[in-house]
Design a protein around this motif. Structure first.
Motif, PDB file in Angstrom:
ATOM      1  N   LEU A   1       0.826  -1.206   0.000  1.00 21.95           N
ATOM      2  CA  LEU A   1       0.000   0.000   0.000  1.00 21.95           C
ATOM      3  C   LEU A   1       0.866   1.265   0.000  1.00 21.95           C
ATOM      4  CD1 LEU A   1      -2.832   1.331   0.291  1.00 21.95           C
ATOM      5  CD2 LEU A   1      -2.504   1.198   2.781  1.00 21.95           C
ATOM      6  N   PHE A   2       0.554   2.154  -0.901  1.00 18.66           N
ATOM      7  CA  PHE A   2       1.147   3.496  -0.992  1.00 18.66           C
ATOM      8  C   PHE A   2       2.634   3.513  -1.365  1.00 18.66           C
ATOM      9  CE2 PHE A   2      -2.271   5.073   2.143  1.00 18.66           C
ATOM     10  CZ  PHE A   2      -3.077   5.522   1.112  1.00 18.66           C
ATOM     11  N   THR A   3       3.192   2.388  -1.816  1.00 21.13           N
ATOM     12  CA  THR A   3       4.607   2.406  -2.198  1.00 21.13           C
ATOM     13  C   THR A   3       4.838   3.397  -3.333  1.00 21.13           C
ATOM     14  OG1 THR A   3       4.758   0.068  -1.625  1.00 21.13           O
ATOM     15  CG2 THR A   3       6.574   0.984  -2.888  1.00 21.13           C
ATOM     16  N   GLU A   4       4.009   3.334  -4.368  1.00 15.51           N
ATOM     17  CA  GLU A   4       4.187   4.250  -5.491  1.00 15.51           C
ATOM     18  C   GLU A   4       3.853   5.684  -5.090  1.00 15.51           C
ATOM     19  OE1 GLU A   4       3.252   4.986 -10.212  1.00 15.51           O
ATOM     20  OE2 GLU A   4       2.233   3.323  -9.215  1.00 15.51           O
ATOM     21  N   GLU A   5       2.825   5.849  -4.270  1.00 16.85           N
ATOM     22  CA  GLU A   5       2.423   7.197  -3.856  1.00 16.85           C
ATOM     23  C   GLU A   5       3.528   7.864  -3.025  1.00 16.85           C
ATOM     24  OE1 GLU A   5      -1.042   5.157  -5.250  1.00 16.85           O
ATOM     25  OE2 GLU A   5       0.445   4.541  -3.757  1.00 16.85           O
ATOM     26  N   LYS A   6       4.160   7.112  -2.146  1.00 19.38           N
ATOM     27  CA  LYS A   6       5.236   7.686  -1.336  1.00 19.38           C
ATOM     28  C   LYS A   6       6.472   7.984  -2.193  1.00 19.38           C
ATOM     29  CE  LYS A   6       5.613   5.812   2.918  1.00 19.38           C
ATOM     30  NZ  LYS A   6       5.583   4.713   3.914  1.00 19.38           N
ATOM     31  N   GLU A   7       6.697   7.138  -3.184  1.00 21.58           N
ATOM     32  CA  GLU A   7       7.776   7.425  -4.136  1.00 21.58           C
ATOM     33  C   GLU A   7       7.469   8.709  -4.903  1.00 21.58           C
ATOM     34  OE1 GLU A   7       8.465   5.441  -8.180  1.00 21.58           O
ATOM     35  OE2 GLU A   7       9.775   4.298  -6.845  1.00 21.58           O
ATOM     36  N   MET A   8       6.192   8.887  -5.265  1.00 26.65           N
ATOM     37  CA  MET A   8       5.783  10.098  -5.976  1.00 26.65           C
ATOM     38  C   MET A   8       5.990  11.338  -5.109  1.00 26.65           C
ATOM     39  SD  MET A   8       4.644  11.636  -8.650  1.00 26.65           S
ATOM     40  CE  MET A   8       3.832  10.491  -9.776  1.00 26.65           C
ATOM     41  N   ILE A   9       5.643  11.240  -3.826  1.00 24.78           N
ATOM     42  CA  ILE A   9       5.869  12.361  -2.906  1.00 24.78           C
ATOM     43  C   ILE A   9       7.355  12.728  -2.890  1.00 24.78           C
ATOM     44  CG2 ILE A   9       5.911  13.035  -0.457  1.00 24.78           C
ATOM     45  CD1 ILE A   9       3.145  13.266  -1.480  1.00 24.78           C
ATOM     46  N   GLY A  10       8.211  11.722  -2.841  1.00 18.46           N
ATOM     47  CA  GLY A  10       9.654  11.972  -2.880  1.00 18.46           C
ATOM     48  C   GLY A  10      10.073  12.690  -4.148  1.00 18.46           C
ATOM     49  N   LYS A  11       9.474  12.301  -5.280  1.00 15.48           N
ATOM     50  CA  LYS A  11       9.810  12.953  -6.556  1.00 15.48           C
ATOM     51  C   LYS A  11       9.277  14.395  -6.591  1.00 15.48           C
ATOM     52  CE  LYS A  11       8.123   9.671  -9.272  1.00 15.48           C
ATOM     53  NZ  LYS A  11       7.810   8.874 -10.487  1.00 15.48           N
ATOM     54  N   LEU A  12       8.102  14.613  -5.991  1.00 19.24           N
ATOM     55  CA  LEU A  12       7.544  15.981  -5.966  1.00 19.24           C
ATOM     56  C   LEU A  12       8.420  16.908  -5.125  1.00 19.24           C
ATOM     57  CD1 LEU A  12       3.706  15.252  -5.619  1.00 19.24           C
ATOM     58  CD2 LEU A  12       5.002  15.771  -7.704  1.00 19.24           C
ATOM     59  N   LYS A  13       9.030  16.365  -4.084  1.00 21.47           N
ATOM     60  CA  LYS A  13       9.961  17.163  -3.271  1.00 21.47           C
ATOM     61  C   LYS A  13      11.167  17.573  -4.124  1.00 21.47           C
ATOM     62  CE  LYS A  13       8.531  15.103   1.122  1.00 21.47           C
ATOM     63  NZ  LYS A  13       8.867  14.275   2.294  1.00 21.47           N
ATOM     64  N   LYS A  14      11.572  16.694  -5.035  1.00 24.89           N
ATOM     65  CA  LYS A  14      12.664  17.033  -5.952  1.00 24.89           C
ATOM     66  C   LYS A  14      12.248  18.159  -6.901  1.00 24.89           C
ATOM     67  CE  LYS A  14      14.690  12.386  -5.868  1.00 24.89           C
ATOM     68  NZ  LYS A  14      14.969  11.151  -6.642  1.00 24.89           N
ATOM     69  N   VAL A  15      10.985  18.169  -7.286  1.00 21.57           N
ATOM     70  CA  VAL A  15      10.492  19.258  -8.152  1.00 21.57           C
ATOM     71  C   VAL A  15      10.654  20.597  -7.437  1.00 21.57           C
ATOM     72  CG1 VAL A  15       8.477  20.263  -9.296  1.00 21.57           C
ATOM     73  CG2 VAL A  15       8.850  17.794  -9.396  1.00 21.57           C
ATOM     74  N   PHE A  16      10.250  20.639  -6.162  1.00 25.50           N
ATOM     75  CA  PHE A  16      10.394  21.889  -5.412  1.00 25.50           C
ATOM     76  C   PHE A  16      11.859  22.295  -5.305  1.00 25.50           C
ATOM     77  CE2 PHE A  16      11.261  24.348  -1.622  1.00 25.50           C
ATOM     78  CZ  PHE A  16      10.342  25.379  -1.730  1.00 25.50           C
ATOM     79  N   LEU A  17      12.718  21.339  -4.940  1.00 20.75           N
ATOM     80  CA  LEU A  17      14.145  21.637  -4.785  1.00 20.75           C
ATOM     81  C   LEU A  17      14.756  22.111  -6.099  1.00 20.75           C
ATOM     82  CD1 LEU A  17      15.028  18.582  -2.540  1.00 20.75           C
ATOM     83  CD2 LEU A  17      15.140  20.982  -1.831  1.00 20.75           C
ATOM     84  N   MET A  18      14.300  21.529  -7.204  1.00 22.39           N
ATOM     85  CA  MET A  18      14.806  21.918  -8.525  1.00 22.39           C
ATOM     86  C   MET A  18      14.406  23.361  -8.859  1.00 22.39           C
ATOM     87  SD  MET A  18      13.997  20.052 -12.200  1.00 22.39           S
ATOM     88  CE  MET A  18      12.236  20.399 -12.187  1.00 22.39           C
TER      89      MET A  18
END
Length: 600
Positions: free
Chosen positions: A458-475
């Motif tokens: 459960l939520f493995t992909e969603e939590k990975e997506m959250i991690g990627k969205l944090k990279k968007v902000f940092l970028m």
């Protein structure tokens, strides 16, 4: 203390540090005492407030004052006040809970309660001398007296420190004479005490004063303001004409007023988010009831896909808002407890606890106030023509919701503050943004992985997506800081775009963590609709972040750099398994229509 055993994330660190589901607080974690408090507040509102909803639209200021007195008799005005000053001395989560459930029926009471318990009482509780606390706080905590907060002036709104109100020391050095004009003062019509901000001589910063309301001491009130909403909230101008204030009524130190005002607003922002929660729940419940009863084409309109979409999105925003608000409230409470454990006083611990999470307070203020407005708007739409009528509760709910985007600093100010405060924290070394931002930059230069991860849990992909969205902000934010440096704050539209990314990350993550925690302990089947809401919110968040990030990237880059960042954005916002948003909405809508209310 058990609360301190968890891995406490500092304010703003959610962006660069993974938070475990077991470390977040959820409404399902309320203690028995908190549940009893919730029920007593809800019962009070259902008995004393909801039946008189129409009366609140008739500018019945006396009704608001009467209900505030009854709330005082029940101890609801002193929830956050220490017991030694006749308060209940409750923890921060409980103060949020009371603010949440007392505020849902009408914006008029929500405003009166918030202005009195928050910015009317807290400045003395947190900054007052012992003598000031003993003299004034018990009267405010019990509802014997009511407080108001005089900061805004005709020429000083968002720029609060530019106020023209003057405080002049008398020749004998015993009093200050305060002269000036304050506007939009909530509770002014029945306040016994004002927290007033004025400038002494040519001081850089304003100073706070405790001023008793005495018409014979140079204090006059303007007429009640004619407002779009919150009709029974007393809102008047207050004029001071050489009002004599004893020197011992200076609040804190000379020139400390701006700091007092800003810290009072931090508390006010998260409490404002709480004040919008039950308003959403009640609107959703009324909309569901109407949709189940309203028959068109021989079918309840609740069965139509277009209405299901609205009900699902409304329920989702309420659920996510609640998840984020109580997550932050408990983080603040734990920080307060940690400060007290270090030997800090109640007031110092609370100030530092809230200040630590000022970023989250701004995020919540923006997100929840806008969701509340959208929910009331969709509520009107579900009611159709009846929604536009003052005979149904939607019309007043929509008008009352509108002020929440202006209170406690406009949403535009709070968006820019959230990013600005985060960057300042990074510069002070409190949040490591530079390391993760450089790592994202290196990742953009590298070859992406084409492995297909295991998403069976459960939520493995969603939590990975959250991690990627944090990279968007940092970028985006990293490139903005690199290009503009300290001048970044002058590029407001870029800050607004970055803030929207930051807000969506915090809100989406809060919903996923709450749901993951509850699925683990109650079973996934019991959380079927909550899982759908967490996934639906994230799906919507990805779309919003994509739009804001493109805007930011276009503003700060060109040529090869821009192409590289856009490729990174595509990589960071790409699902392996695209959610079926329509199916998710149907799952949520069918649950609320079956229960005939907001039921989460």
């Amino acid at each position: 203390m058990e609360t301190l055993k968890k891995d406490v994330t500092r304010g703003g660190q959610f962006l660069v540090k993974e938070t475990r589901a077991e470390d977040v607080f959820t409404p399902e974690d309320f203690t028995e005492e908190q549940k009893m408090m919730l029920e007593s507040v809800r019962e009070f509102v259902d008995r004393e407030v909801w039946p008189h909803k129409e009366q609140f639209e008739k500018k019945d200021y006396a009704l608001t004052e009467e209900i505030m007195r009854k709330a005082g008799e029940l101890g609801l005005l002193g929830i956050a006040v220490p017991e030694e000053y006749d308060g209940l001395g409750m923890d921060f989560v409980t103060t949020m809970l009371v603010c949440d459930y007392i505020s849902g029926a009408t914006g008029s009471l929500a405003t009166a309660f918030g202005a009195h318990t928050g910015i009317g009482t807290m400045p003395i509780t947190l900054y007052g001398s012992e003598e000031q606390k003993k003299k004034y706080v018990p009267k405010l905590a019990t509802g014997e007296w009511f407080g108001a907060y005089c900061l805004t002036e005709p020429g000083a709104g968002s720029d609060a420190n530019s106020g023209k109100t003057k405080a002049v020391l008398t020749e004998d050095g015993k009093h200050y004479l305060i002269s000036g004009q304050k506007m939009w003062i909530s509770n002014a019509g029945f306040a016994n005490l004002f927290i007033v901000f004025a400038r002494i001589e040519d001081d850089k910063n304003i100073t706070g004063f405790i001023v008793e309301n005495d018409p014979e001491n140079g204090i006059t009130l303007g007429d009640e303001e004619k407002k779009l909403g919150i009709h029974s909230s007393s809102t008047r101008q207050v004029f001071f004409n050489e009002t004599k204030v004893p020197v011992e009524n200076m609040l804190s130190e000379r020139g400390n007023g701006f700091k007092i005002a800003m810290n009072a607003l931090n508390v006010g922002r998260i409490k404002l988010a709480a004040a919008c929660l039950d308003a959403q729940r009640r609107v959703i419940t009324e909309a569901v009831k109407y949709a189940n009863e309203r028959i068109q084409f021989k079918t309840p309109i609740a069965q139509f896909g277009a209405i299901k979409l609205k009900l699902a999105e409304m329920a989702t925003s309420a659920y996510i808002d609640e998840s984020a608000a109580y997550r932050a409230a408990k983080d603040i409470e734990d920080r307060i407890a940690a400060r007290k454990a270090e030997g800090k006083s109640h007031s110092e611990a609370e100030l530092k606890g809230v200040e630590e999470y000022a970023i989250e307070c701004s995020i919540l203020k923006v997100a929840v106030s806008e969701d509340c407005q959208n929910t009331t708007d969709e509520g009107i739409q579900i009611f159709g023509g009846m929604g536009f009528s003052a005979d149904t509760p939607m019309e007043s709910a929509w008008r009352d919701a509108r002020i929440s985007r202006i209170y406690e600093g406009t949403n535009e100010i709070n968006r820019m503050l959230s990013v600005g405060m985060l960057i300042k924290k990074a510069m002070k070394g409190h949040v490591d943004l530079l390391g993760p931002a450089m790592a994202v930059k290196d990742e953009l230069m590298g070859i992406p992985s084409f492995d297909t991860p295991d998403y069976s849990e459960l939520f493995t992909e969603e939590k990975e997506m959250i991690g990627k969205l944090k990279k968007v902000f940092l970028m985006v934010a990293g490139a903005g800081v690199q290009k503009y440096g300290p001048q970044l704050e002058e590029h407001q539209q870029l800050l607004l775009a970055a803030a929207d990314i930051l807000i969506e990350i915090y809100m989406a993550e809060s919903g996923i963590l709450r749901t993951e925690k509850n699925a683990k302990r109650f079973g996934e089947e019991s959380q079927k609709e909550q899982i759908a809401m967490a996934k639906l919110y994230l799906y919507n968040a990805v779309e919003k972040i994509n739009t804001s990030a493109k805007e930011g990237i276009a503003a700060i880059s060109e040529g090869d750099e821009q192409r590289m960042m856009l490729m990174g954005l595509k990589r960071f916002t790409k699902y392996t398994n695209l959610p079926n948003a329509i199916e998710l909405r149907n799952i949520i809508a069918e649950k609320v229509t079956a229960e005939n209310k907001y039921c989460f």
